[in-house]
Structure formats: structure tokens, C-alpha cells
Design an enzyme around this catalytic site. Structure first.
Site, PDB file in Angstrom:
ATOM      1  N   LYS A  82       0.839  -1.205   0.000  1.00 40.51           N
ATOM      2  CA  LYS A  82       0.000   0.000   0.000  1.00 40.51           C
ATOM      3  C   LYS A  82       0.876   1.258   0.000  1.00 40.51           C
ATOM      4  O   LYS A  82       1.928   1.286   0.662  1.00 40.51           O
ATOM      5  CB  LYS A  82      -0.892  -0.053   1.242  1.00 40.51           C
ATOM      6  CG  LYS A  82      -1.952   1.018   1.366  1.00 40.51           C
ATOM      7  CD  LYS A  82      -2.787   0.731   2.613  1.00 40.51           C
ATOM      8  CE  LYS A  82      -3.805   1.799   2.906  1.00 40.51           C
ATOM      9  NZ  LYS A  82      -4.568   1.507   4.149  1.00 40.51           N
ATOM     10  N   SER A 157      -9.334   1.895   3.997  1.00 32.09           N
ATOM     11  CA  SER A 157      -8.482   2.644   3.090  1.00 32.09           C
ATOM     12  C   SER A 157      -7.589   1.739   2.223  1.00 32.09           C
ATOM     13  O   SER A 157      -6.977   2.217   1.271  1.00 32.09           O
ATOM     14  CB  SER A 157      -7.603   3.619   3.883  1.00 32.09           C
ATOM     15  OG  SER A 157      -6.723   2.931   4.759  1.00 32.09           O
ATOM     16  N   SER A 181      -9.561  -0.560   8.084  1.00 32.76           N
ATOM     17  CA  SER A 181      -9.013  -0.400   6.737  1.00 32.76           C
ATOM     18  C   SER A 181      -8.455  -1.666   6.101  1.00 32.76           C
ATOM     19  O   SER A 181      -8.128  -1.661   4.918  1.00 32.76           O
ATOM     20  CB  SER A 181      -7.931   0.684   6.735  1.00 32.76           C
ATOM     21  OG  SER A 181      -8.517   1.947   6.938  1.00 32.76           O
TER      22      SER A 181
END
Length: 485
Positions: A82, A157, A181
Site C-alpha cells: 500500500k 483505506s 481499513s
């Protein structure tokens, strides 16, 4: 299986071949890269393509194995990282235009641990601005789409991570979780994850200029999103390897002695006034039946108040955000993210000043209540969300949208405030008006017993099946359907 289909393999099946020499790391990585190039243009899950360096690393792994160097437990496994975590030489943008040139001077512990285990990073995945939405879109890289269809948000997220791994881009996807997330994208895409407990996975970004707030440190964790529970058992022992840069990491092994007798599971459908959708209700029943058939003792009983705990914890986190991050959001955020935060502050009125210090102290009270309850019920099966996953940009639709996206997700962020592990696993494929959609449930576990949550997720998965299989069939069918203008 042809070379072009290697990307379909789980990390568990893949490493059985790469470590034995029946499959080269280069072929394993090349297949995932080919899949990435095939499907990512439509998804925008991977926003930095690392194909060239990934293939170079894979070849080095093959050469080392040929020379007799022992292979790691994740030898040749393609993974994604990420974009809010440091990977040496790459931008840690966090979805913010102003941070697009913040180049990491070194790898974060989770990146180092994955690569030490033999994993190969093929790309970096998208996140919303400041990694603080349950949806994934930003002005720097744009929107990530859900492979099930554009009527469902990809989650956030770690939305890029969830969409990527379920679409077949890498066998493992790194993500992180401060309020859900990892679990939101798992639920959105039908993936499997476990939010580790406090201190389990070492964390730190060498590029950061200041230490994070105390609540951010204690609520945020690093983890993985996968297509199968078995891949969590394979990979998590590598993630939890110690790193001295995280001074509060807990150096405990993965798993412990099995418990005597049937493991008791507290089962609840309580949604604290939010409507429980019939499809979520059915998913919970399926999960309960799967655990009963697997030998668990499932008891319908109310755990300690997750609503009071969760809302108190998130209001405290908003107080810390207001104090430490609001100026950055105002200075570098888009109008969209600034507006969303204003509604966050309405939905979760920030606790500040003396009251914030008192609530941080009360966190121990909540944690003690749950610890005592979980002496009798080491696992808690609950909804993750009371409704099927929402559509893109739902959190931009004012108070009602944020209320649906985050307000109802108390089982999610309560676990972050408590520091407890929680798995999220699909328990049903619902046939909804817009098309098929996975429905995930949550399994919380005793502190330091992520392995027990993953075991329970595996039992549910064995009943329901892996959601990637019907998804890939759908993606293939959709690719054969002419696009209308």
C-alpha cells in the site's frame, strides 16, 4: 495448469511449487504481472507498477535457490504494498498530491519482513487521501474500482489492496487498519483478512518526520488481505518477525497451545439500532452453522457493549486527529476530504482536552471487560456491517452517508480501540438487484490469538468457498460482453 494461469494459485499452493523447484519464482511473478497488466487498467488498484524490479528480484531468488541457498517461507510469492507505507526508493504519497515526492529512505518493517521471507513486490496499491476513508479515491491517482462491479465501493483505506488481490494481482496484499481499513476492503471484495492485535506486527515509516499520536500508534496495525484463510496462516508468522525500530512490538510466536475441549464462541446479531439486512442475517447463520459443524460451541450471548466502546474510541481518535492532523488536512487535502472530515467531526464529536486524557485511561476499562468476557468466550462472531457494502462515494453524501459508512461499523473500530485481533471472512454471496455481492462477517479473538480467529475463518470458508472463484468467472464473462457507450 499453464504458465498463464499461475496467478490463480494461492500463496500456500504457490510456495509448495517454488520451494520444491517445480516452479520458478520468475514464472510465478511473471504470471501475476501479466494478470496485473490485463485487469488493472480497468480497476486502478495498483498505482505504481514495479514489474521490472520484481522480475529482477525473482531471477535473483531463482539463482540463489540453484546455488543451495535456503528458501524463505514466501519464496517467489508476488505481493503488493500500500502506498502509505515506506518501500525504499518509492514515494510514500498516502494519496496526497503534496506528498507525491516523499521518497522512502528505507523499507518499513513489514516490507522488510515480507522480502526477508522471499516475497516479491510487484506493485504499490491505492489508498484515499491520508488513508482515512472507507472508500478509495484521491486526486493523485484517482478511483479504485471493485472487481465485482462499479456499483460497489472497493472499500478503504486499503481499497487498492483488496481489489488487487481478489482480481488476481498477487497472492498477498499488504494493508493497514486503524478503524477497519483491512476489513472494509475485505468485506467489499469478498477477501479474507485478520486485523492483528496491538503490537503484533512491527510498524514504522522511516520517512515520517514526527511520531504519530498515541491513539494512532495503539489503534493502527499492519496486515495482509488474502483470498484464503490458509494464506494468512502461511504468511503471518513472517509478518510478526521482530524489528527494533518498533520498540513496542510484542515478540510472541504465531499461535499457542490448543485449548482443551470445544472452543466457545459468543454469537451476536446485535446491531445497536441499525437495521440488520436479511442477507447479513443469512450470512451470520451460515457462519454459525459452519463453526458448529467444525466442532465449536456457539452460544448466542451479548458481549460487552461494543457500541459504547467503539464510539468512545473513535471520538477519542477524532480528538487526536483534530489536534494533530487537521492542519495538514486543511493545507494539503482536497475539498472532498476536508468536507468528509467536517462530517466525521459531526458523526464522532471529537473528545479533546482533559476529557481525552480521561477517555484514554478508560480504554483500559473497556479492554478489561472484554478480556474477562473472553476468558469464557475466546471468540466472538458478529456482523461486520449490518448492511451489504455501500456504493462508491457514499461517505461524500453528508451526515447520512457517513452514518451508513462508518457510524454503523462499531464492531470494526471497537476492536482497534481494544487492541484485539479480528478476522473478516465472506460467509455468503448475496444475489442483490445490482448483481452478486459478497457478505463478510467478523470474528474477534483473545489478545495475541490471531491464529484462532484465522482458524474460525477457515472453517467458515470451507463451508462457503473462496469468493475469488465466482468473481473470476464473473470478470471473465464481463470481459466477453461488449461495452456500451
Amino acid at each position: 495448469m499453464t504458465k498463464s494461469d499461475i496467478w490463480r494459485l494461492s500463496a500456500t499452493d504457490l510456495t509448495a511449487l517454488t520451494r520444491s523447484g517445480d516452479l520458478s519464482a520468475e514464472d510465478a511473478v511473471q504470471s501475476s504481472i501479466d494478470r496485473m497488466h490485463q485487469v488493472n487498467p480497468d480497476l486502478n488498484a495498483v498505482v505504481e507498477d514495479l514489474s521490472t524490479e520484481a522480475l529482477e528480484r525473482a531471477r535473483r531468488l531463482d539463482e540463489a535457490r540453484a546455488q543451495g541457498v535456503p528458501t524463505g517461507p514466501l519464496h517467489g510469492v508476488p505481493v503488493t504494498i500500500k502506498i502509505n507505507v515506506d518501500q525504499k526508493g518509492h514515494a510514500t504519497s498516502n494519496g496526497v498530491v503534496a506528498l507525491k515526492d516523499v521518497i522512502a529512505p528505507d523499507d518499513a518493517p513489514i516490507v522488510r519482513n515480507l522480502q526477508n521471507a522471499g516475497a516479491v513486490v510487484i506493485g504499490r496499491t491505492n489508498t484515499p487521501e491520508f488513508s482515512f476513508r472507507a472508500d478509495t479515491d484521491n486526486p493523485l491517482h484517482g478511483r479504485t474500482h471493485n472487481p465485482w462491479g462499479r456499483h460497489i465501493s472497493a472499500g478503504g483505506s486499503s481499497g487498492g489492496a483488496g481489489a488487487a488481490v481478489m482480481a488476481g494481482i498477487g497472492a498477498l496484499a499488504h494493508g493497514n487498519d486503524i478503524g477497519g481499513s483491512l476489513r472494509f476492503p475485505a468485506a467489499a471484495n469478498g477477501a479474507v483478512t485478520v486485523k492483528p492485535g496491538l503490537g503484533r506486527v512491527p510498524a514504522w515509516n522511516p520517512s515520517q518526520r514526527a511520531e504519530r499520536g498515541l491513539l494512532a500508534q495503539s489503534m493502527s496495525v499492519q496486515g495482509l488481505i488474502t483470498r484464503s484463510a490458509a494464506d494468512l496462516h502461511l504468511s503471518m508468522p513472517s509478518l510478526i518477525a521482530a524489528d527494533p525500530r518498533d520498540p513496542f512490538h510484542v515478540p510472541m510466536p504465531w499461535g499457542a497451545e490448543p485449548m482443551d475441549g470445544p472452543i466457545k464462541v459468543a454469537f451476536t446479531k446485535e446491531t445497536f439500532g441499525y437495521a440488520l439486512h436479511p442477507e447479513v442475517d443469512k450470512a451470520l447463520d451460515t457462519a454459525r452453522e459452519a463453526l458448529l459443524d467444525a466442532g465449536y460451541q456457539v452460544v448466542e450471548v451479548s458481549p460487552p457493549d461494543a457500541f459504547d466502546c467503539g464510539r468512545s474510541g473513535y471520538r477519542a481518535l477524532m480528538g487526536e486527529v483534530l489536534t494533530l492532523l487537521k492542519s495538514d488536512i486543511e493545507a494539503a487535502g482536497s475539498d472532498t476530504i476536508r468536507d468528509i472530515f467536517e462530517v466525521y467531526f459531526q458523526e464522532f464529536p471529537p473528545i479533546t482536552g482533559t476529557e481525552l486524557i480521561q477517555m484514554m485511561a478508560k480504554r483500559t476499562h473497556f479492554a478489561r471487560e472484554w478480556a474477562m468476557f473472553m476468558q469464557d468466550y475466546p471468540l466472538v462472531l458478529s456482523p461486520f456491517l449490518p448492511q451489504p457494502f455501500f456504493g462508491p462515494d457514499r461517505d461524500t453524501e453528508g451526515a447520512e452517508g457517513v452514518h451508513e459508512v462508518l457510524g454503523c461499523a462499531v464492531y470494526s473500530y471497537a476492536m482497534n480501540f481494544l487492541g484485539l485481533p479480528a478476522a473478516c471472512v465472506p460467509a455468503r454471496l448475496a444475489d442483490l438487484p445490482n448483481g452478486p455481492q459478497p457478505i463478510n462477517v467478523q470474528i474477534a479473538a483473545q489478545r495475541l490469538r490471531e491464529d484462532m480467529a484465522v482458524d474460525a475463518a477457515a472453517a467458515i470458508e470451507s463451508r462457503v468457498g473462496q469468493m475469488c472463484l465466482p468473481l473470476w468467472d464473473k470478470m471473465h464473462a464481463d470481459s466477453l460482453t461488449p461495452k456500451t457507450k
